[in-house]
Design a protein around this motif. Structure first.
Motif, PDB file in Angstrom:
ATOM      1  N   TYR A  27       0.818  -1.211   0.000  1.00  0.00           N
ATOM      2  CA  TYR A  27       0.000   0.000   0.000  1.00  0.00           C
ATOM      3  C   TYR A  27       0.855   1.266   0.000  1.00  0.00           C
ATOM      4  CZ  TYR A  27      -3.850  -3.088   1.366  1.00  0.00           C
ATOM      5  OH  TYR A  27      -4.788  -4.087   1.409  1.00  0.00           O
ATOM      6  N   THR A  28       2.001   1.210   0.644  1.00  0.00           N
ATOM      7  CA  THR A  28       2.846   2.401   0.744  1.00  0.00           C
ATOM      8  C   THR A  28       3.281   2.876  -0.640  1.00  0.00           C
ATOM      9  OG1 THR A  28       3.632   1.718   2.924  1.00  0.00           O
ATOM     10  CG2 THR A  28       4.936   3.364   1.741  1.00  0.00           C
TER      11      THR A  28
ATOM     12  N   THR B  27       0.173   4.011  -2.846  1.00  0.00           N
ATOM     13  CA  THR B  27      -0.356   5.321  -2.444  1.00  0.00           C
ATOM     14  C   THR B  27       0.605   6.436  -2.825  1.00  0.00           C
ATOM     15  OG1 THR B  27      -1.537   4.309  -0.581  1.00  0.00           O
ATOM     16  CG2 THR B  27      -1.195   6.692  -0.502  1.00  0.00           C
TER      17      THR B  27
ATOM     18  N   SER C 146      -2.557  -1.781   7.257  1.00  0.00           N
ATOM     19  CA  SER C 146      -2.902  -1.302   5.920  1.00  0.00           C
ATOM     20  C   SER C 146      -3.215   0.187   5.927  1.00  0.00           C
ATOM     21  CB  SER C 146      -4.093  -2.088   5.367  1.00  0.00           C
ATOM     22  OG  SER C 146      -5.206  -2.020   6.247  1.00  0.00           O
ATOM     23  N   SER C 147      -3.840   0.659   6.982  1.00  0.00           N
ATOM     24  CA  SER C 147      -4.151   2.095   7.098  1.00  0.00           C
ATOM     25  C   SER C 147      -2.879   2.905   7.297  1.00  0.00           C
ATOM     26  CB  SER C 147      -5.110   2.344   8.277  1.00  0.00           C
ATOM     27  OG  SER C 147      -6.367   1.764   8.038  1.00  0.00           O
TER      28      SER C 147
ATOM     29  N   ASP D 128       0.130   2.088   6.435  1.00  0.00           N
ATOM     30  CA  ASP D 128       0.948   2.039   5.223  1.00  0.00           C
ATOM     31  C   ASP D 128       0.464   3.048   4.191  1.00  0.00           C
ATOM     32  OD1 ASP D 128       2.433   0.054   6.351  1.00  0.00           O
ATOM     33  OD2 ASP D 128       1.586  -1.582   5.165  1.00  0.00           O
ATOM     34  N   ARG D 129      -0.841   3.173   4.042  1.00  0.00           N
ATOM     35  CA  ARG D 129      -1.384   4.144   3.073  1.00  0.00           C
ATOM     36  C   ARG D 129      -1.012   5.573   3.463  1.00  0.00           C
ATOM     37  NH1 ARG D 129      -5.729   0.193   3.227  1.00  0.00           N
ATOM     38  NH2 ARG D 129      -6.527  -0.335   1.139  1.00  0.00           N
TER      39      ARG D 129
ATOM     40  N   GLU E  38      -9.248   6.072   1.706  1.00  0.00           N
ATOM     41  CA  GLU E  38      -8.788   4.700   1.930  1.00  0.00           C
ATOM     42  C   GLU E  38      -9.738   3.663   1.346  1.00  0.00           C
ATOM     43  OE1 GLU E  38      -7.917   1.854   5.756  1.00  0.00           O
ATOM     44  OE2 GLU E  38      -7.057   3.869   5.727  1.00  0.00           O
TER      45      GLU E  38
ATOM     46  N   LEU F  25      -8.000   4.495  -2.616  1.00  0.00           N
ATOM     47  CA  LEU F  25      -6.773   3.774  -2.264  1.00  0.00           C
ATOM     48  C   LEU F  25      -7.074   2.312  -1.953  1.00  0.00           C
ATOM     49  CD1 LEU F  25      -5.164   6.519   0.016  1.00  0.00           C
ATOM     50  CD2 LEU F  25      -4.854   6.150  -2.455  1.00  0.00           C
TER      51      LEU F  25
ATOM     52  N   CYS G 139       0.332  -3.440  -5.990  1.00  0.00           N
ATOM     53  CA  CYS G 139      -1.081  -3.176  -6.286  1.00  0.00           C
ATOM     54  C   CYS G 139      -1.232  -2.804  -7.762  1.00  0.00           C
ATOM     55  CB  CYS G 139      -1.608  -2.041  -5.408  1.00  0.00           C
ATOM     56  SG  CYS G 139      -1.622  -2.432  -3.640  1.00  0.00           S
TER      57      CYS G 139
END
Length: 360
Positions: free
Chosen positions: A175-176, A179, A205-206, A208-209, A270, A298, A346
């Motif tokens: 995710y990083t 995003t 996950s939150s 990382d975003r 998100e 995201l 992703c």
């Protein structure tokens, strides 16, 4: 880290999946019969050329297995609100387990408390399975620590932080990077006032975003999410103190008010369902998406979404995460424990909800 060759190395050199390598090595008649002869020969050729030798203790343990893989979900995966989100994970798990010739056991006896269940309860039956896959947005650190301490074979579907410094096996989404990539795209288009809407903490996950967002836009605004599910007079679930939250539609309108007041031109949300609710509120004001406000999703929706918009942002490789998690669990059970933590890229989506800010 050891220089010993792993099944993953053999899979890379033979250009096959790790599951295929495991089947060839362990010669499971029912499952391996489906592997083409040319593929089997290519794997065996790589094994001969590299001198790969499987761990003998793991091979002995393999003979004692039940060929049953457990699946434990911390949240229910069957309600209609979550079914679409979890289905690809389960589909990938099922597909890979079938290739291995394993049965799946869905653990459902754990009592549900406050909408969640825990692995360790009085009547847990973990040992029926050779090992288990864990699914859930948030997994308590104490459960992960106990699983590691008791040396129970498991793999988490989703990145997990290491409790007490332990190594938690997982297959997650990057995710990083995703995003950061879509945020950079917005800045390249000319957006200077951008905002992130999501918890940004709690679930890995939150976090990382939000990390990816701030890598590219360190001064970007971070706003807490709002409950946007259900009808305008419904009570969103999950309120720990029992206090009725504000009307969901009004909460979205207030979020939009803040974005407009701060002259935000691109917002990164998100959950796709929250992005869709925000886009709908923007259009009700007579404003254009993406003209007046670009809305970037995201990830995928955790509940049903109305409309046919293709949101700019990215998709989570959910099915492949499920498949790879089974492959990693097989590696753990086979004693091939290198690369216990894997992140998958992703799928970026251009979509129709991100464009240059109005006036550029």
């Amino acid at each position: 880290m050891s220089d010993r060759l792993t099944q993953r190395d053999i899979a890379r050199l033979a250009r096959v999946s790790q599951t295929t390598v495991s089947l060839v090595l362990n010669n499971r008649t029912a499952a391996s019969a489906r592997i083409p002869a040319e593929t089997r020969d290519r794997v065996l050729k790589v094994i001969r050329e590299t001198g790969y030798v499987a761990d003998p203790l793991a091979r002995r343990l393999l003979q004692q297995r039940n060929q049953i893989l457990g699946v434990f979900t911390y949240e229910s995966v069957f309600p209609s609100a979550s079914a679409d989100f979890y289905h690809p994970f389960l589909s990938g798990i099922e597909e890979s387990a079938e290739e291995l010739g394993c049965d799946l056991l869905l653990f459902t006896s754990a009592p549900v408390t406050d909408g969640r269940r825990l692995v360790f309860h009085d009547n847990n039956r973990l040992r029926i399975a050779d090992g288990s896959l864990l699914l859930g947005r948030r997994i308590p650190a104490e459960e992960l620590s106990r699983l590691v301490t008791e040396k129970y074979p498991f793999v988490s579907v989703g990145r997990r932080d290491d409790p007490d410094g332990a190594v938690v096996p997982y297959v997650g989404a990057d995710y990083t990077t995703a995003t950061a990539t879509v945020t950079a795209r917005a800045l390249q288009l000319g957006h200077t006032a951008v905002a992130f809407v999501g918890p940004g903490q709690g679930a890995e996950s939150s976090a990382d975003r939000l990390r990816g967002f701030h890598q590219v836009a360190p001064r970007g605004l971070h706003l807490s999410p709002v409950e946007t599910g259900g009808s305008s007079d419904s009570t969103p679930s999950g309120t720990a103190d029992g206090v009725r939250p504000i009307n969901a539609e009004r909460a979205v309108e207030e979020l939009l008010d803040e974005l407009l007041e701060r002259k935000i031109t691109a917002v990164f949300v998100e959950d796709l369902a929250d992005a869709a609710a925000l886009a709908a509120a923007t259009r009700r004001r007579g404003l254009a998406v993406p003209g007046d406000l670009s809305v970037v999703a995201l990830g995928d929706a955790s509940r049903p979404v109305d409309g046919d918009d293709e949101y700019s942002g990215f998709h989570i490789p959910r099915k492949e995460m499920g498949r790879r998690a089974v492959g990693l669990l097989e590696a753990v059970l086979s004693g091939d424990e290198t690369d216990l933590q894997q992140l998958l890229a992703c799928e970026l989506v251009d979509g129709s909800t991100l464009s240059k800010p109005k006036g550029l």
